[in-house]
Design a protein around this motif. Structure first.
Motif, PDB file in Angstrom:
ATOM      1  N   GLY A   1      36.661  48.597  42.245  1.00 54.17           N
ATOM      2  CA  GLY A   1      37.745  48.053  41.428  1.00 54.17           C
ATOM      3  C   GLY A   1      37.881  48.818  40.123  1.00 54.17           C
TER       4      GLY A   1
ATOM      5  N   ALA B   1      44.445  48.229  38.649  1.00 52.30           N
ATOM      6  CA  ALA B   1      44.908  46.832  38.685  1.00 52.30           C
ATOM      7  C   ALA B   1      46.112  46.632  37.770  1.00 52.30           C
ATOM      8  CB  ALA B   1      43.769  45.894  38.302  1.00 52.30           C
TER       9      ALA B   1
ATOM     10  N   ASP C   1      41.280  46.595  44.243  1.00 57.55           N
ATOM     11  CA  ASP C   1      42.286  46.404  43.193  1.00 57.55           C
ATOM     12  C   ASP C   1      43.406  45.467  43.642  1.00 57.55           C
ATOM     13  OD1 ASP C   1      41.071  48.463  41.443  1.00 57.55           O
ATOM     14  OD2 ASP C   1      41.727  49.812  43.036  1.00 57.55           O
TER      15      ASP C   1
ATOM     16  N   ASP D   1      41.983  42.153  42.973  1.00 54.60           N
ATOM     17  CA  ASP D   1      41.795  41.890  41.544  1.00 54.60           C
ATOM     18  C   ASP D   1      43.111  41.603  40.834  1.00 54.60           C
ATOM     19  OD1 ASP D   1      39.114  42.357  41.929  1.00 54.60           O
ATOM     20  OD2 ASP D   1      39.135  44.403  41.114  1.00 54.60           O
TER      21      ASP D   1
END
Length: 280
Positions: free
Chosen positions: A194, A199, A270, A273
């Motif tokens: 991540g 994101a 991502d 997230d």
């Protein structure tokens, strides 16, 4: 339908002509099951066909993934929508298949399990290729296949090539989305982690889907595949637990313990997230 009821246009003379069986090569497919138990245990046929069918579905998933990769590299993501939708439905079939194997009781499996020797689904080349092309890579796993030159070469290629997710992030960068440079230049032989910058770039897409419809739709199609894979892993773990409990796998893996560790894995961190970052 009796012969008298056949439509007048129905072909009945197949001398020197293509048939359903020859087109599908059914002679080889339907004679590819070779139980090893002696005397042959009734349920070994189920076990063999279950896994052969799974491998056929994996073959189709790989066929579709290669097409999707080609489209993304050519900046054509719209064809990927149908491809990824098809993969999702293939995965649904794979999830459903576990219910058939679940009819195998511990007692029944125990009567022919020994004939497998060290053979295990962990050794599936096609499964590993699916994982690698989706981004879950581990160079150590190549050692399992070092004795098979073709498999080793295919896995080595997939290990060193950008995954489906890597290609998607590169596509977003080419379309002007602020994907961080360090992500674009990352070591693709390792699974993605991540990244806050990615994101944030995805959040802009999700907050204004009309302006970024192709990217938005692609994100959701990728999530579909990731979610279905998690469901498949969970169902796999429960069926194994139901049949062998906490015994080790035939290939030496930790069995249920190993499968439990894999359930929480996600291919596209991502994309999961970003949901926490969105308002509402």
């Amino acid at each position: 339908m009796s012969p008298a009821q056949l439509d007048s246009g129905t072909v009945t003379d197949f001398r020197d002509r293509q048939t359903y069986a020859t087109y599908l090569d059914l002679d080889r497919v339907l004679n590819a099951q070779h139980p090893l138990s002696e005397p042959e245990h009734h349920d070994e046929m189920l076990f063999i066909i279950q896994h052969q069918t799974t491998e056929l579905w994996f073959k189709l998933v790989l066929h579709e993934l290669r097409a999707a990769l080609g489209h993304i590299r050519a900046d054509e993501v719209e064809p990927c929508f149908k491809i990824l939708a098809r993969i999702k439905h293939i995965q649904a079939q794979l999830v459903s298949q576990w219910s058939v194997l679940a009819t195998l009781t511990p007692t029944e499996y125990g009567q022919f399990r020994h004939v497998l020797g060290p053979a295990s689904g962990f050794q599936s080349v096609q499964y590993r290729l699916v994982e690698f092309w989706l981004g879950n890579k581990d160079a150590r796993l190549l050692e399992v296949h070092r004795g098979d030159m073709q498999a080793y070469a295919s896995l080595t290629e997939a290990l060193h090539a950008p995954s489906l997710y890597d290609e998607f992030l590169r596509y977003l960068h080419r379309r002007g989305h602020p994907v961080p440079t360090d992500v674009l230049e990352r070591d693709v032989t390792r699974p993605p982690e991540g990244h806050g910058g990615v994101a944030e770039a995805l959040r802009a897409i999700y907050e204004n889907p009309r302006a970024h419809w192709d990217a938005y739709e692609m994100c959701e199609k990728l999530i579909d595949v990731d979610e279905q894979f998690a469901l498949w892993r969970f169902r796999h773990m429960k069926v194994v637990q139901r049949i062998i409990g906490m015994k080790r796998g035939t290939g030496g893996t930790a069995g249920v313990g190993y499968l439990k560790n894999m359930i929480e894995h996600v291919f596209f961190p991502d994309l999961w997230d970003v949901r926490t970052l969105l308002k509402g």
